[in-house]
Design a protein around this motif. Structure first.
Motif, PDB file in Angstrom:
ATOM      1  N   ALA A 111      -2.120  -6.230   6.297  1.00  0.00           N
ATOM      2  CA  ALA A 111      -1.691  -5.968   7.671  1.00  0.00           C
ATOM      3  C   ALA A 111      -2.705  -6.521   8.673  1.00  0.00           C
ATOM      4  O   ALA A 111      -2.335  -7.242   9.605  1.00  0.00           O
ATOM      5  CB  ALA A 111      -1.489  -4.466   7.874  1.00  0.00           C
ATOM      6  N   TYR A 131      -1.436   1.373  13.608  1.00  0.00           N
ATOM      7  CA  TYR A 131      -0.370   0.785  12.794  1.00  0.00           C
ATOM      8  C   TYR A 131      -0.198   1.507  11.469  1.00  0.00           C
ATOM      9  O   TYR A 131       0.901   1.644  10.951  1.00  0.00           O
ATOM     10  CB  TYR A 131      -0.705  -0.684  12.528  1.00  0.00           C
ATOM     11  N   ARG A 147       0.836  -1.206   0.000  1.00  0.00           N
ATOM     12  CA  ARG A 147       0.000   0.000   0.000  1.00  0.00           C
ATOM     13  C   ARG A 147       0.871   1.257   0.000  1.00  0.00           C
ATOM     14  O   ARG A 147       0.515   2.281  -0.587  1.00  0.00           O
ATOM     15  CB  ARG A 147      -0.937  -0.048   1.223  1.00  0.00           C
ATOM     16  N   ASN A 174     -14.002  -4.925   8.515  1.00  0.00           N
ATOM     17  CA  ASN A 174     -13.562  -4.344   7.234  1.00  0.00           C
ATOM     18  C   ASN A 174     -14.726  -3.693   6.516  1.00  0.00           C
ATOM     19  O   ASN A 174     -15.833  -4.232   6.465  1.00  0.00           O
ATOM     20  CB  ASN A 174     -12.939  -5.424   6.337  1.00  0.00           C
ATOM     21  N   ARG A 175     -14.445  -2.543   5.919  1.00  0.00           N
ATOM     22  CA  ARG A 175     -15.474  -1.758   5.226  1.00  0.00           C
ATOM     23  C   ARG A 175     -16.105  -2.535   4.072  1.00  0.00           C
ATOM     24  O   ARG A 175     -17.317  -2.731   4.015  1.00  0.00           O
ATOM     25  CB  ARG A 175     -14.827  -0.464   4.717  1.00  0.00           C
ATOM     26  N   GLY A 176     -15.297  -3.001   3.125  1.00  0.00           N
ATOM     27  CA  GLY A 176     -15.846  -3.608   1.907  1.00  0.00           C
ATOM     28  C   GLY A 176     -15.951  -5.122   2.000  1.00  0.00           C
ATOM     29  O   GLY A 176     -15.202  -5.776   2.739  1.00  0.00           O
TER      30      GLY A 176
END
Ligand SMILES: NC(=O)c1ccc[n+]([C@@H]2O[C@H](COP(=O)([O-])OP(=O)(O)OC[C@H]3O[C@@H](n4cnc5c(N)ncnc54)[C@H](OP(=O)(O)O)[C@@H]3O)[C@@H](O)[C@H]2O)c1
Length: 363
Positions: free
Chosen positions: A170, A255, A46, A189-191
C-alpha cells in the motif's frame, strides 16, 4: 455444464487453519445471476493474513476478504450477468458478500446485474497474464488518494509534501500515485527488508525511503502537508509519529490498520469510522490542528482508472515490480499460515501462480 468439472480444488479457512482440498463443483448454483471465474494469478493480501490470525473486523456488507486479489477468465456467465465466457476479469470484493473464496480453482460470484457490474471488472491488459500485477490493491489506492483530493478540495498534489508510513504494498503504491500527482514523497518504514526491496526494485530512490525512526528527526518533523498511514496496524504510537511528521493544518490520512473503537487523539475522534465512512474531521494534537481522514474499499471506476494510469504511464506505475515471490497453489496453505503467524514475512506481493509447478523468486 460443458467445460466445468465435477470436482475442483479450493481452500478452507477454519479456526486459523488453511487447507487445500477437493470439493464437488456446485453445478446447481450456475443460475442466471452467477459468474464463475477461473483465476490465473492470485495475490496474498495483508487482510488474508489478518483473517487467519483473527485480527480483522469483517464487514457484513462485503463478507470475509480471504482470497480476493485475482486475475482470471470467466468460465461461466449466467444470462442476466452481462458477462461472456472467456473474458479476462478481476474481482472487486467490496460489493457483495455472495461469493466464494478466490483461493480456489473456480470462484463463484452471485448478484444482481448492477452488483456484478461492480463486482466483476474486465481487464483491458491481455499481457497481465505474462507480467502479473494485482488490480484490486491498486484500485484501492487510486480510490483513496482521489478521495483525499475530493475531501480536501485539492485539484492535485503539486507543491504538497507527502509523508507515508509503511513501505508495504500500500505504501509503495501511494508513493507512486502521489508522485504522479506532483508531490515529493518520503516513505518511512520500520524494518530494513522492505526499505531495501523498494530501492532494489527501483520503486523508490534513496532520498525517498527512510527508517521509521527518522520520522523523529528535525529534518522531517512538521515537514509534511499530507501524512498517509498505511501499516498493518495503526497503533496509537504510529498515529502519534504520523502527527509528528505533519505540519500545522496538515491532513492525516489513515488507510490501514484501524479497528472498531480506535480513537485518535486517544478518546477524541473515532478514527476507524472516519476511515471506513471516508470522512474528514478536524482534531488538535499537541497544539497542532490536523484534518483526520481516511478511505476504504473501491469501485469499478477506480479499477478502470488504475488500468488507464498503468497503460498510459508505465514508468510512474511499475506495479509488476511489487511482486517479490511466486508460489504454487500447493505451497499456499503453509506459506500463508507462516505469514499470518509472523514466521515468514515477504516484502512486496506474494503471487500464487496457478500454472506454476515450483516456487521461484522473482528478480
Ligand atoms: N483502506 C483500504 O481500502 C485498504 C485496502 C487494502 C489494504 N488496507 C490495509 O493497508 C494496510 C497495509 O497493507 P499492505 O498490503 O501494504 O501490507 P504489507 O505489504 O504487508 O505491509 C505492511 C506494512 O506495515 C508495517 N508494519 C506492520 N506492523 C508494524 C508496526 N507495529 N509498526 C510499524 N510498522 C508496521 C510493515 O513494516 P515492516 O516492514 O517494518 O514490517 C509494512 O510496511 C493493512 O492494514 C491493510 O489491511 C486498506
Amino acid at each position: 455444464m460443458p467445460g466445468l468439472p465435477t470436482t475442483y480444488a479450493t481452500t478452507t479457512l477454519r479456526d486459523g487453519v488453511v487447507s487445500l482440498g477437493t470439493r464437488r463443483f456446485p453445478h446447481g448454483e450456475l443460475g442466471p445471476d452467477t459468474v464463475v471465474i477461473k483465476p490465473d494469478h492470485l495475490g496474498i493480501c495483508r487482510a488474508d493474513a489478518k483473517e487467519i490470525h483473527g485480527s480483522r473486523d469483517v464487514m457484513a456488507d462485503r463478507g470475509p476478504l480471504f482470497g480476493h486479489e485475482l486475475v482470471g477468465t470467466v468460465a461461466f456467465a449466467g444470462g442476466r450477468t452481462g458477462f461472456r465466457p472467456g473474458e479476462l476479469v478481476t474481482l472487486n470484493p467490496n460489493i457483495t458478500p455472495t461469493r466464494t473464496t478466490g483461493f480456489a480453482e473456480y470462484v463463484l460470484v452471485r448478484g444482481t446485474g448492477k452488483q456484478l457490474d461492480q463486482a466483476v471488472v474486465r481487464v483491458p491488459e491481455p499481457h497481465i497474464r505474462d507480467t502479473p500485477w494485482m488490480p484490486e490493491p491498486f484500485a484501492c489506492i487510486v480510490h483513496a488518494l482521489d478521495k483525499l483530493l475530493d475531501l480536501t478540495g485539492l485539484p492535485a498534489l503539486h507543491g504538497k509534501r507527502v509523508g507515508i508510513i509503511g513501505a508495504g504494498c500500500a505504501g509503495l503504491m501511494f508513493a507512486m500515485y502521489a508522485r504522479h500527482l506532483g508531490a515529493p514523497v518520503a516513505v518511512f518504514n520500520r524494518g530494513e527488508p522492505r526499505r531495501a526491496f523498494a530501492r532494489q526494485q527501483g520503486i523508490l530512490a534513496d532520498h525517498e525511503i527512510h527508517p521509521l525512526t527518522d520520522a523523529e528527526a528535525a529534518a522531517h518533523r512538521g515537514g509534511y502537508d499530507i501524512v498517509i498511514v498505511a501499516p498493518t496496524i495503526a497503533t496509537t504510537e504510529l498515529l502519534e509519529t504520523a502527527a509528528g511528521l505533519a505540519a500545522d493544518g496538515a491532513v492525516l490520512f489513515v488507510y490501514g490498520g484501524t479497528r472498531a473503537g480506535d480513537t485518535f487523539p486517544t478518546g477524541a475522534a473515532d478514527v476507524d469510522t472516519i476511515r471506513r465512512r471516508e470522512r474528514i474531521e478536524s482534531v488538535t494534537h499537541q497544539g497542532k490542528r490536523l484534518e483526520l481522514s481516511g478511505a476504504y474499499g473501491c469501485f469499478r471506476e477506480d479499477y478502470e482508472k488504475g488500468f488507464r494510469l498503468h497503460a498510459e504511464h508505465p514508468q510512474d506505475f511499475p506495479l509488476e515490480k511489487l511482486t517479490s515471490r511466486r508460489i504454487t497453489p500447493e505451497e499456499f496453505p503453509h506459506r500463508v499460515m507462516d505469514i499470518a503467524a509472523g514466521r515468514a514475512d515477504f516484502p512486496g506481493k506474494v503471487l500464487i501462480d496457478v500454472t506454476a509447478r515450483h516456487s521461484r523468486a522473482h528478480s
